[in-house]
Design a protein around this motif. Structure first.
Motif, PDB file in Angstrom:
ATOM      1  N   THR A 173       0.949  -1.322  -0.007  1.00  0.00           N
ATOM      2  CA  THR A 173      -0.104  -0.078  -0.043  1.00  0.00           C
ATOM      3  C   THR A 173       0.757   1.183  -0.006  1.00  0.00           C
ATOM      4  O   THR A 173       0.560   2.181  -0.869  1.00  0.00           O
ATOM      5  N   TYR A 174       1.996   1.267   0.797  1.00  0.00           N
ATOM      6  CA  TYR A 174       2.894   2.226   0.800  1.00  0.00           C
ATOM      7  C   TYR A 174       3.549   2.749  -0.357  1.00  0.00           C
ATOM      8  O   TYR A 174       3.723   3.822  -1.043  1.00  0.00           O
ATOM      9  N   CYS A 175       3.747   1.917  -1.240  1.00  0.00           N
ATOM     10  CA  CYS A 175       4.622   1.794  -2.490  1.00  0.00           C
ATOM     11  C   CYS A 175       3.560   2.000  -3.664  1.00  0.00           C
ATOM     12  O   CYS A 175       4.069   2.921  -4.724  1.00  0.00           O
ATOM     13  N   ILE A 176       2.259   1.854  -3.705  1.00  0.00           N
ATOM     14  CA  ILE A 176       1.538   2.031  -4.640  1.00  0.00           C
ATOM     15  C   ILE A 176       1.390   3.534  -5.341  1.00  0.00           C
ATOM     16  O   ILE A 176       1.185   3.786  -6.378  1.00  0.00           O
ATOM     17  N   PRO A 177       1.366   4.533  -4.276  1.00  0.00           N
ATOM     18  CA  PRO A 177       1.101   5.791  -4.788  1.00  0.00           C
ATOM     19  C   PRO A 177       2.163   6.167  -5.885  1.00  0.00           C
ATOM     20  O   PRO A 177       1.776   7.107  -6.737  1.00  0.00           O
ATOM     21  N   TYR A 178       3.574   5.599  -5.856  1.00  0.00           N
ATOM     22  CA  TYR A 178       4.450   6.105  -6.626  1.00  0.00           C
ATOM     23  C   TYR A 178       4.176   5.566  -8.062  1.00  0.00           C
ATOM     24  O   TYR A 178       4.641   5.945  -9.105  1.00  0.00           O
ATOM     25  N   LEU A 179       3.573   4.600  -8.141  1.00  0.00           N
ATOM     26  CA  LEU A 179       3.066   4.279  -9.459  1.00  0.00           C
ATOM     27  C   LEU A 179       1.914   4.986 -10.066  1.00  0.00           C
ATOM     28  O   LEU A 179       2.019   5.306 -11.215  1.00  0.00           O
ATOM     29  N   TYR A 180       0.937   5.494  -9.226  1.00  0.00           N
ATOM     30  CA  TYR A 180       0.308   6.470  -9.709  1.00  0.00           C
ATOM     31  C   TYR A 180       0.849   7.857 -10.156  1.00  0.00           C
ATOM     32  O   TYR A 180       0.371   8.469 -11.043  1.00  0.00           O
ATOM     33  N   TYR A 181       1.844   8.038  -9.470  1.00  0.00           N
ATOM     34  CA  TYR A 181       2.398   9.502  -9.629  1.00  0.00           C
ATOM     35  C   TYR A 181       3.307   9.088 -10.877  1.00  0.00           C
ATOM     36  O   TYR A 181       3.412  10.176 -11.741  1.00  0.00           O
ATOM     37  N   ALA A 182       3.749   8.114 -11.300  1.00  0.00           N
ATOM     38  CA  ALA A 182       4.644   7.619 -12.556  1.00  0.00           C
ATOM     39  C   ALA A 182       3.408   7.784 -13.690  1.00  0.00           C
ATOM     40  O   ALA A 182       3.742   8.354 -14.558  1.00  0.00           O
ATOM     41  N   ALA A 183       2.217   6.985 -13.419  1.00  0.00           N
ATOM     42  CA  ALA A 183       1.317   7.277 -14.512  1.00  0.00           C
ATOM     43  C   ALA A 183       1.068   8.537 -14.855  1.00  0.00           C
ATOM     44  O   ALA A 183       0.955   9.176 -16.004  1.00  0.00           O
ATOM     45  N   SER A 184       0.712   9.449 -13.722  1.00  0.00           N
ATOM     46  CA  SER A 184       0.324  10.755 -14.000  1.00  0.00           C
ATOM     47  C   SER A 184       1.497  11.722 -14.981  1.00  0.00           C
ATOM     48  O   SER A 184       1.391  12.333 -15.792  1.00  0.00           O
ATOM     49  N   SER A 185       2.571  11.445 -14.369  1.00  0.00           N
ATOM     50  CA  SER A 185       3.771  12.071 -15.098  1.00  0.00           C
ATOM     51  C   SER A 185       3.920  11.467 -16.542  1.00  0.00           C
ATOM     52  O   SER A 185       4.298  12.361 -17.589  1.00  0.00           O
ATOM     53  N   LEU A 186       3.812  10.150 -16.581  1.00  0.00           N
ATOM     54  CA  LEU A 186       4.036   9.777 -18.079  1.00  0.00           C
ATOM     55  C   LEU A 186       2.838  10.266 -18.940  1.00  0.00           C
ATOM     56  O   LEU A 186       3.288  10.211 -20.186  1.00  0.00           O
ATOM     57  N   THR A 187       1.643  10.194 -18.452  1.00  0.00           N
ATOM     58  CA  THR A 187       0.618  10.468 -19.358  1.00  0.00           C
ATOM     59  C   THR A 187       0.262  12.234 -19.497  1.00  0.00           C
ATOM     60  O   THR A 187      -0.596  12.350 -20.234  1.00  0.00           O
ATOM     61  N   LEU A 188       0.930  12.943 -18.722  1.00  0.00           N
ATOM     62  CA  LEU A 188       0.665  14.310 -18.560  1.00  0.00           C
ATOM     63  C   LEU A 188      -0.623  14.499 -18.075  1.00  0.00           C
ATOM     64  O   LEU A 188      -1.209  15.762 -18.353  1.00  0.00           O
ATOM     65  N   ILE A 189      -1.294  13.705 -17.339  1.00  0.00           N
ATOM     66  CA  ILE A 189      -2.597  14.169 -16.815  1.00  0.00           C
ATOM     67  C   ILE A 189      -2.551  14.878 -15.555  1.00  0.00           C
ATOM     68  O   ILE A 189      -1.649  14.669 -14.633  1.00  0.00           O
TER      69      ILE A 189
END
Length: 409
Positions: free
Chosen positions: A354-370
């Protein structure tokens, strides 16, 4: 030890509930970086500020829950036939794994230099993939072909981390360093308290002595208020032997480790109070919380309340909150008022994931520029955004758990 082993063999759902609730709020407050106009009472206090916001309470509450789990984890190993040497190796390996995960997360939080051969998003994705490859719980894997590949997965994970560490360049041009981060601080507290419990669980007075020593260190090494000189009582020149000796244990001024030791002592006390009625157990825990509150009020006359400085009033006030929170969770468990828990259960059972998952979402946001519209990044909509994100992260951890993806150190 037999009686305690039988007590600890029973899972304590109140601990899972407290850990899950703490993790929910931790993800919530950690997400404040993407919004603005956050009420001050929800934020961290600034350095030197005599204040304690919600964000200042969460990390020590988690340290407390780590301490609560230590006696259960060690005693259950004994019931399964593991010897002390094996348990020592387990404590060392778990500490090392927490340090590694902490240092990779900690180094990334200030950003990367422009000439780094990957973006911060790619760094986070590779980091999490490596963590899963190395520390995933493979115990439920039944396919023999996949079982044979597990050592290869671990080697690939190690190679990924080595590549990231060697190629890393921080935003200020720094190289990969021992920036342990939150997980590193947890690992040092865990190692100290688990080792002390392992050594003295059959002589429990020494656990109390250890807590007293930690508090004495805090008394001597925490700077007083300005009107009392603004320096610590034990204000020795840099490089002195005492500070060097304390530094060997990585306990700072003792306060963070004292939170974890408080959790250990509560679990140990629960075993001692097993034959008492629940109401009497709650009475003693609440009384302990009120005593801690009084001690915090007394210490506040001489020290400020501040998380960054890890002051004594902050220690005692949050110990009070931790004790009362555990009591509330135990009351809800006793009266079977736990329906709400199923919505955040993965945060209590797959905590590191759970603690690590936010970094996947932050990465997805950065890669997609959303990016979010400004209306959703301030005030009440912004806070609701952060809360829903925390829920999404926990549900994602639950989904991963169903897919047999669960970090287990």
């Amino acid at each position: 030890m037999e009686k305690q082993s039988l007590f600890y063999h029973k899972r304590n759902p109140a601990i899972d509930m407290m850990r899950a609730l703490t993790m929910l709020i931790m993800i919530f407050v950690n997400d404040f970086w993407k919004i603005h106009d956050v009420p001050h009472y929800l934020e961290h206090a600034a350095y030197g500020e005599d204040f304690m916001g919600l964000a200042d309470v969460i990390f020590p509450c988690f340290l407390f829950s780590v301490g609560l789990s230590i006696p259960y984890a060690i005693e259950i190993r004994y019931t399964k036939g593991y010897e002390s040497l094996s348990t020592i190796k387990h404590i060392l390996s778990r500490t090392f794994a927490l340090l590694i995960t902490g240092v990779f997360i900690g180094n990334s939080e200030a950003g990367l230099a422009a000439d780094t051969p990957y973006s911060i998003a790619i760094y986070w994705v590779l980091m999490i993939l490596a963590f899963v490859a190395i520390w995933n719980d493979y115990s439920k894997v039944t396919n023999h072909r996949i079982q044979g590949l597990i050592p290869i997965f671990k080697i690939i994970g190690v190679l990924i981390l080595l590549y990231l560490a060697i190629s890393f360049r921080g935003a200020n041009g720094s190289v990969f360093s021992s920036n342990w981060g939150i997980l590193g601080m947890i690992s040092f507290s865990y190692f100290f308290c688990a080792t002390v419990y392992l050594l003295f669980s059959d002589r429990q007075k020494y656990l109390f002595y250890s807590a007293v020593i930690l508090i004495l260190i805090a008394i001597l090494k925490t700077p007083l208020k300005a009107e009392f000189g603004g320096t610590s009582i034990l204000n020795l020149p840099k490089g002195n032997f005492i500070d060097g000796f304390i530094a060997l244990f990585h306990i700072g001024n003792g306060v963070l480790t004292a939170f974890t030791m408080g959790g250990v002592i509560l679990s140990m006390s629960l075993a001692k109070m097993e034959k008492l009625s629940k109401s009497m157990q709650w009475f003693y825990i609440i009384l302990s919380g009120l005593i801690s509150l009084a001690m915090g009020y007394f210490c506040h006359q001489y020290w400020i309340v501040n998380k960054i400085s890890a002051t004594l009033p902050w220690l005692f006030y949050v110990l009070c909150i931790s004790l009362l929170t555990y009591t509330l969770m135990d009351i809800l468990t006793y009266y079977n008022l736990t329906g709400w828990f199923k919505w955040i259960k993965p945060a209590g059972t797959s905590t590191l994931t759970t603690y690590c998952i936010p970094y996947l979402y932050y990465a997805a946001s950065s890669l997609t520029l959303i990016t979010l519209p400004d209306q959703l990044t301030s005030g009440l909509p912004g806070l609701l955004n952060c809360f829903l994100f925390a829920i999404l992260v926990i549900w994602t951890a639950g989904l991963f758990e169903k897919m047999n993806i669960k970090l287990r150190l």
